[in-house]
Design an enzyme around this catalytic site. Structure first.
Site, mmCIF file in Angstrom:
data_model
loop_
_atom_site.group_PDB
_atom_site.id
_atom_site.type_symbol
_atom_site.label_atom_id
_atom_site.label_comp_id
_atom_site.label_asym_id
_atom_site.label_seq_id
_atom_site.Cartn_x
_atom_site.Cartn_y
_atom_site.Cartn_z
ATOM 1 N N HIS A 1 0.846 -1.210 0.000
ATOM 2 C CA HIS A 1 0.000 0.000 0.000
ATOM 3 C C HIS A 1 0.875 1.251 0.000
ATOM 4 O O HIS A 1 0.600 2.208 -0.722
ATOM 5 C CB HIS A 1 -0.886 0.049 1.259
ATOM 6 C CG HIS A 1 -1.981 -0.976 1.306
ATOM 7 N ND1 HIS A 1 -2.215 -1.753 2.410
ATOM 8 C CD2 HIS A 1 -2.928 -1.331 0.395
ATOM 9 C CE1 HIS A 1 -3.257 -2.537 2.189
ATOM 10 N NE2 HIS A 1 -3.700 -2.307 0.968
ATOM 11 N N SER B 1 -3.053 -7.740 2.945
ATOM 12 C CA SER B 1 -3.485 -7.506 4.325
ATOM 13 C C SER B 1 -3.987 -8.799 4.951
ATOM 14 O O SER B 1 -3.680 -9.105 6.107
ATOM 15 C CB SER B 1 -4.602 -6.456 4.372
ATOM 16 O OG SER B 1 -4.127 -5.218 3.938
ATOM 17 N N LYS C 1 -17.573 -6.584 7.939
ATOM 18 C CA LYS C 1 -16.334 -7.275 8.301
ATOM 19 C C LYS C 1 -15.981 -7.016 9.760
ATOM 20 O O LYS C 1 -16.254 -5.940 10.279
ATOM 21 C CB LYS C 1 -15.184 -6.745 7.450
ATOM 22 C CG LYS C 1 -15.026 -7.430 6.118
ATOM 23 C CD LYS C 1 -13.695 -6.986 5.521
ATOM 24 C CE LYS C 1 -13.609 -7.264 4.034
ATOM 25 N NZ LYS C 1 -12.434 -6.619 3.440
ATOM 26 N N ARG D 1 -1.214 -6.827 -8.261
ATOM 27 C CA ARG D 1 -0.058 -7.660 -7.935
ATOM 28 C C ARG D 1 0.022 -8.856 -8.871
ATOM 29 O O ARG D 1 1.102 -9.262 -9.292
ATOM 30 C CB ARG D 1 -0.177 -8.172 -6.482
ATOM 31 C CG ARG D 1 -0.037 -7.093 -5.423
ATOM 32 C CD ARG D 1 -0.568 -7.548 -4.099
ATOM 33 N NE ARG D 1 -1.996 -7.885 -4.204
ATOM 34 C CZ ARG D 1 -2.796 -8.160 -3.184
ATOM 35 N NH1 ARG D 1 -2.306 -8.186 -1.959
ATOM 36 N NH2 ARG D 1 -4.063 -8.432 -3.385
HETATM 37 O O1 PNS Z 1 -8.756 -3.196 0.291
HETATM 38 P P1 PNS Z 1 -9.894 -3.831 -0.434
HETATM 39 O O2 PNS Z 1 -10.764 -4.568 0.554
HETATM 40 O O3 PNS Z 1 -9.448 -4.666 -1.567
HETATM 41 O O4 PNS Z 1 -10.771 -2.627 -1.059
HETATM 42 C C1 PNS Z 1 -12.006 -2.899 -1.699
HETATM 43 C C2 PNS Z 1 -12.781 -1.598 -2.013
HETATM 44 C C3 PNS Z 1 -12.857 -0.698 -0.808
HETATM 45 C C4 PNS Z 1 -12.082 -0.865 -3.141
HETATM 46 C C5 PNS Z 1 -14.201 -2.020 -2.468
HETATM 47 O O5 PNS Z 1 -14.715 -2.931 -1.566
HETATM 48 C C6 PNS Z 1 -15.168 -0.845 -2.579
HETATM 49 O O6 PNS Z 1 -15.010 0.017 -3.424
HETATM 50 N N1 PNS Z 1 -16.196 -0.828 -1.706
HETATM 51 C C7 PNS Z 1 -17.160 0.236 -1.643
HETATM 52 C C8 PNS Z 1 -18.528 -0.244 -2.112
HETATM 53 C C9 PNS Z 1 -18.686 -0.081 -3.618
HETATM 54 O O7 PNS Z 1 -18.554 1.000 -4.168
HETATM 55 N N2 PNS Z 1 -19.017 -1.184 -4.294
HETATM 56 C C10 PNS Z 1 -19.295 -1.155 -5.707
HETATM 57 C C11 PNS Z 1 -18.138 -1.596 -6.553
HETATM 58 S S1 PNS Z 1 -18.730 -2.928 -7.508
#
Ligand code: PNS
Length: 158
Positions: free
Chosen positions: A17, A128, A41, A90
């Site tokens: 990150h 993570s 979560k 990645r």
């Molecule tokens: O660190 P992560 O868990 O891989 O991040 C995932 C994240 C935060 C990018 C994703 O879960 C997200 O954008 N969540 C917000 C809800 C949202 O907008 N969902 C629609 C996308 S299909």
């Protein structure tokens, strides 16, 4: 002014990150780290702890701000007047995960382009969830996370 949002759970922040934050900060006038408040979560670090850690790690990086968001990412992007969603890739597994997210986000808001940076090879094995699992079972994660995260992880264990 070009603003990008770097969204994620950051539970915990990893060296991968941090690599993306450093590189993103060079590409944009403003980089907003968006920490997802995910009520479903059970986090390892609370949202307050994650904000505190990220703020400490980005202190002195003038373009970078740390905020939380809930709900849709595209709404947060709009609220921040951003035009880019920054994500890291990645592996091809990441690509499979990211492709529909990027496509859905573009469908929801075509002013929010998702931009991917390929991870530096030394960070491509770090996640993570991997850090949490290795740590829980007593493995060494010192090289995977910033020192401040390592210290906080150890504090949690006491
Ligand atoms: O660190 P992560 O868990 O891989 O991040 C995932 C994240 C935060 C990018 C994703 O879960 C997200 O954008 N969540 C917000 C809800 C949202 O907008 N969902 C629609 C996308 S299909």
């Amino acid at each position: 002014m070009r603003t990008a949002v770097f969204p994620g759970s950051f539970d915990p922040v990893t060296n991968g990150h941090m690599d993306l934050i450093r590189r993103g900060a060079k590409l944009f006038d403003r980089l907003v780290i968006g920490v997802l408040v995910n009520i479903e979560k059970t986090p390892f670090f609370t949202i307050e702890e994650r904000i505190e850690i990220l703020s400490a790690l980005t202190k002195g990086m003038e373009q970078v701000t740390v905020k939380t968001f809930g709900g849709l990412l595209v709404d947060f992007v709009e609220k921040e007047n951003a035009s880019v969603i920054l994500r890291g890739l990645r592996t091809v597994q990441d690509f499979s995960y990211e492709q529909p997210l990027a496509q859905a986000n573009y469908k929801l808001n075509e002013h929010a382009e998702t931009l991917f940076l390929i991870s530096e090879p030394e960070y491509s094995y770090i996640s993570s969830s991997g850090v949490k699992e290795i740590f829980r079972f007593g493995g060494e994660v010192r090289e995977m996370v910033p020192d401040i995260v390592y210290e906080k992880l150890k504090e949690k264990n006491h």
